[in-house]
Design an enzyme around this catalytic site. Structure first.
Site, PDB file in Angstrom:
ATOM      1  N   SER A 124       0.699  -1.305   0.101  1.00  0.00           N
ATOM      2  CA  SER A 124      -0.009  -0.033  -0.123  1.00  0.00           C
ATOM      3  C   SER A 124       0.681   1.075   0.015  1.00  0.00           C
ATOM      4  CB  SER A 124      -0.902   0.032   1.131  1.00  0.00           C
ATOM      5  OG  SER A 124      -1.377   1.359   1.252  1.00  0.00           O
ATOM      6  N   TYR A 148      -2.081  -0.454  10.421  1.00  0.00           N
ATOM      7  CA  TYR A 148      -2.289  -0.923   9.195  1.00  0.00           C
ATOM      8  C   TYR A 148      -1.344  -0.710   8.154  1.00  0.00           C
ATOM      9  CZ  TYR A 148      -3.807  -1.253   4.349  1.00  0.00           C
ATOM     10  OH  TYR A 148      -3.820  -1.739   2.856  1.00  0.00           O
ATOM     11  N   LYS A 152       1.929  -3.514   6.596  1.00  0.00           N
ATOM     12  CA  LYS A 152       2.269  -3.703   5.221  1.00  0.00           C
ATOM     13  C   LYS A 152       3.887  -3.441   5.020  1.00  0.00           C
ATOM     14  CE  LYS A 152      -1.554  -4.631   3.245  1.00  0.00           C
ATOM     15  NZ  LYS A 152      -1.914  -5.902   2.470  1.00  0.00           N
TER      16      LYS A 152
END
Length: 334
Positions: A124, A148, A152
């Protein structure tokens, strides 16, 4: 006689019943690849897989992953399966460490034991946090601003170390804002759980019982609203096909931005939706949210140089396919 290539085997797609995963499964099959999907169906939809083989289960189940790889002759992996809500990750970080990070380790270990050596990872652009300058290149500092995003970034680092210690080859695709639906209306984004702008705009446009909240109209942008890079989901699926081909040709492990290189503001998205639908989008201006970058869009140069990939579709095509998809779902009572 040439040695067999990983491109001759099957691709295991985790999270292949989800939004981006299902479009990628379809693109792989159209490219002539054999595919098997592993999905828990917690957030995915069985019908989105269409006619690809589906194994229902968890990425952390090593025995299931091993059996799936053996039964289907898996040689390459595309790993989508992850939780992806920024807000939820800050309230329930353990869920993200356990699934996104620890689950990925179990998955990679099982796949490597089965002889898989190529991985395309669903990363991302959030790993960059608030980038110091735009367009964003792959050399921008990695500075996640949520659990989050950190999950990643951590998995990218884990892949890098597996490359050094185990010979695992990988491409981490750093997505910008995926949106739209397939052009034939067969598959699209389930708006039930989505907090992405385009499906939220579609809800305001089609349901008639809510307003879209626009957070901030006083940013240093041409119209005062935040700017993002919206990429059609079919373009994003194509990037995965090309990344697998790159690895199959012996390409070195790398991370690649996947975006259009064009920034669109919140009001640009609203206006495109009004053009496509012929109806006004009801919205209200609200105060800024903490942590929203002013403008983020990709420099796609490296993707074209490395993978031979570039975006084909623009914002209007994103909105046209999204609108057609969501309207069809309402017509079918979904």
């Amino acid at each position: 006689m040439s040695e067999p290539s990983s491109l001759d085997g099957t691709v295991l797609v985790t999270g292949g019943a989800g939004y981006i995963g299902s479009h990628t499964v379809r693109a792989l099959r159209e490219a002539g690849r054999d595919v098997v999907v592993l999905d828990s169906l917690e957030l995915g939809r069985r019908e989105a897989v269409i006619d690809a083989p589906l194994v229902v289960g968890e990425i952390s189940d090593r025995d299931l992953v091993s059996a799936t790889c053996g039964d289907h002759g898996v040689t390459q992996l595309v790993h989508f399966a992850a939780y992806k809500s920024v807000g939820e990750s800050m309230g329930s970080p353990e869920k993200y460490w356990r699934n996104n990070v620890a689950g990925s380790v179990e998955l990679y270990e099982a796949c490597m034991a089965a002889g898989v050596r190529d991985v395309v990872f669903s990363s991302s652009c959030s790993v960059y946090g608030t980038p110091p300058e735009v367009p964003v290149t792959e050399t921008a500092p990695i500075q996640p601003e949520s659990v989050y995003a950190e999950s990643k970034a951590m998995v990218e680092r884990i892949l890098s170390w597996y490359g050094q210690t185990n010979g695992l080859n990988s491409v981490s695709l750093r997505y910008f804002n995926a949106a739209g639906a397939s052009f034939d209306g067969r598959i699209g984004e389930d708006w039930t759980h989505s907090i992405n702008l385009v499906p939220v705009v579609m809800k305001a446009l089609l349901l008639g019982d809510r307003e879209l909240a626009v957070f901030g109209d006083d940013y240093d942008t041409p119209d005062g609203t935040c700017i993002r890079d919206y990429i059609h989901v079919d373009d994003l699926a194509d990037a995965h096909v090309k990344a697998l081909a790159y690895l199959g040709r012996g390409g070195a492990s790398t991370a690649v931005n996947v975006g259009t290189g064009t920034g669109s503001s919140v009001l640009d998205v609203i206006q495109a939706s009004e053009r496509v639908s012929g109806d006004p989008v009801p919205y209200s201006m609200e105060p800024r949210r903490d942590g929203d970058p002013i403008a983020t869009f990709a420099d796609p140069t490296f993707a074209e140089e490395t993978l031979g990939w570039r975006a084909r579709y623009d914002l209007d095509e994103i909105i046209e396919t999204a609108y057609a998809w969501h309207r069809s779902q309402l017509d079918q009572g979904r």
